[in-house]
Design a protein around this motif. Structure first.
Motif, PDB file in Angstrom:
ATOM      1  N   ALA A 119     -15.604  32.005 -33.540  1.00  0.00           N
ATOM      2  CA  ALA A 119     -14.760  31.784 -32.360  1.00  0.00           C
ATOM      3  C   ALA A 119     -15.580  31.488 -31.123  1.00  0.00           C
ATOM      4  O   ALA A 119     -15.245  30.590 -30.341  1.00  0.00           O
ATOM      5  CB  ALA A 119     -13.851  32.992 -32.131  1.00  0.00           C
ATOM      6  N   ASP A 120     -16.653  32.226 -30.916  1.00  0.00           N
ATOM      7  CA  ASP A 120     -17.524  32.006 -29.764  1.00  0.00           C
ATOM      8  C   ASP A 120     -18.894  31.507 -30.201  1.00  0.00           C
ATOM      9  O   ASP A 120     -19.888  31.663 -29.481  1.00  0.00           O
ATOM     10  CB  ASP A 120     -17.676  33.308 -28.960  1.00  0.00           C
ATOM     11  N   GLN A 126     -18.876  25.932 -35.846  1.00  0.00           N
ATOM     12  CA  GLN A 126     -17.442  25.664 -35.867  1.00  0.00           C
ATOM     13  C   GLN A 126     -17.114  24.455 -36.732  1.00  0.00           C
ATOM     14  O   GLN A 126     -16.122  24.444 -37.454  1.00  0.00           O
ATOM     15  CB  GLN A 126     -16.931  25.480 -34.437  1.00  0.00           C
ATOM     16  N   GLN A 152      -8.857  23.525 -32.058  1.00  0.00           N
ATOM     17  CA  GLN A 152      -8.735  23.828 -30.629  1.00  0.00           C
ATOM     18  C   GLN A 152     -10.105  24.083 -30.015  1.00  0.00           C
ATOM     19  O   GLN A 152     -10.430  23.573 -28.941  1.00  0.00           O
ATOM     20  CB  GLN A 152      -7.824  25.042 -30.420  1.00  0.00           C
ATOM     21  N   TRP A 153     -10.935  24.884 -30.720  1.00  0.00           N
ATOM     22  CA  TRP A 153     -12.278  25.179 -30.202  1.00  0.00           C
ATOM     23  C   TRP A 153     -13.109  23.910 -30.074  1.00  0.00           C
ATOM     24  O   TRP A 153     -13.919  23.790 -29.162  1.00  0.00           O
ATOM     25  CB  TRP A 153     -13.004  26.160 -31.127  1.00  0.00           C
TER      26      TRP A 153
END
Length: 296
Positions: A119-120, A126, A152-153
């Motif tokens: 996520a980060d 990703q 989305q990321w």
């Protein structure tokens, strides 16, 4: 040291030193030891620190998807910092590596865990998560929802919408909530508050905790929904039962001041305790409201 743990540690270390180790025994012993590391046994001295190296070596040698996932979760646990790994890597980096190994073996849970851990993370990770998810996303709603998040990321909310629509159509509550967010903000789709509210209610009907809280808050304030404190309390209760700490705190507040429901300090105290158990800073919050916390 716990004798059972000592036996498991000796067995795993002995098998790893053997010319032809029994990897089933190694996996059994190291999985049990990993669970004890995860609960903090090394921190309190029940398990010696050398168990960390044995668990990492053992589960890595086993090399199954289950073993890699167990090791990844162990890195994220209470004593994860005590486990050896690549120099300079964080616990999360090491966990990602393990989940990626499981995902590379075609494991669905490994792909999901790797995506969550990214996520980060860096863009490269990703993108890797996207590739691991794709084989599962064709038929698996959770994988499709996770794939939508990854898009989305990576800055493609339009692609995310398509994935979330499919997953929500299969009954995935989190995907329905993401559609509420996207339609309410106009990311990937034209902003449409009515469609956003429809997806919010759908997510709440499916039991999504944040959606239940948001609907409760909307009824409490009359924002986008009819003002109805009784209905707000009902949604807060459902959200709290689903694990939403803020909703539990709001129920405590409503019972404390008698807002929309009968004032009841004992019930308020129980909800505040629940909120605190779920991680809400109850005392600081009540101080800001200039309210005294009741005690059961």
């Amino acid at each position: 040291m716990d004798l059972d743990s000592g036996h498991l540690l000796a067995m795993a270390a002995g098998q790893l030193a053997a010319d032809d180790p029994d990897l089933d025994l190694v996996e059994t012993a190291c999985t049990t030891l990993a669970g004890r590391i995860d609960r903090g046994d090394m921190m309190i001295g029940i398990l010696p620190v050398e168990a960390a190296a044995v668990v990492v070596a053992g589960l890595s040698a086993v090399g199954t998807a289950t073993a890699w996932i167990t090791l990844g979760r162990c890195y994220l646990g209470v004593d994860g910092a005590l486990l050896p790994g690549a120099e300079g890597d964080t616990q999360l980096d090491r966990a990602r590596h393990c989940f990626a190994r499981a995902a590379t073996l075609g494991d669905r849970d490994g792909a999901l865990l790797f995506a969550r851990a990214c996520a980060d993370g860096p863009v490269e990770a990703q993108r890797e998560a996207r590739e691991h998810l794709r084989p599962h996303a064709a038929t698996d709603a959770e994988a499709r929802y996770r794939l939508g998040l990854v898009e989305q990321w990576l800055g493609d909310p339009a692609a995310a919408v398509e994935h979330h629509l499919w997953a929500a159509g299969q009954g995935n509550a989190d995907a329905a909530f993401e559609l509420y967010v996207l339609y309410s903000t106009g990311e990937g789709v034209p902003r449409d508050d009515d469609t956003g509210r429809t997806w919010l209610l759908r997510a709440a009907d499916l039991g999504q905790p944040r959606a239940l809280y948001n609907v409760g808050a909307a009824h409490a304030t009359g924002t986008g929904f009819p003002a109805d404190l009784t209905l707000a309390a009902d949604y807060y209760r459902r959200a709290a039962d689903a694990g939403n700490a803020r909703a539990a705190a709001m129920l405590g507040y409503m019972h404390l001041v008698g807002e929309g429901i009968p004032a009841d300090e004992a019930t308020a105290a129980r909800w505040f305790d629940t909120a605190e158990d779920l991680g809400h800073p109850v005392d600081d919050w009540l101080d800001q409201l200039d309210l005294d916390r009741p005690r059961a």
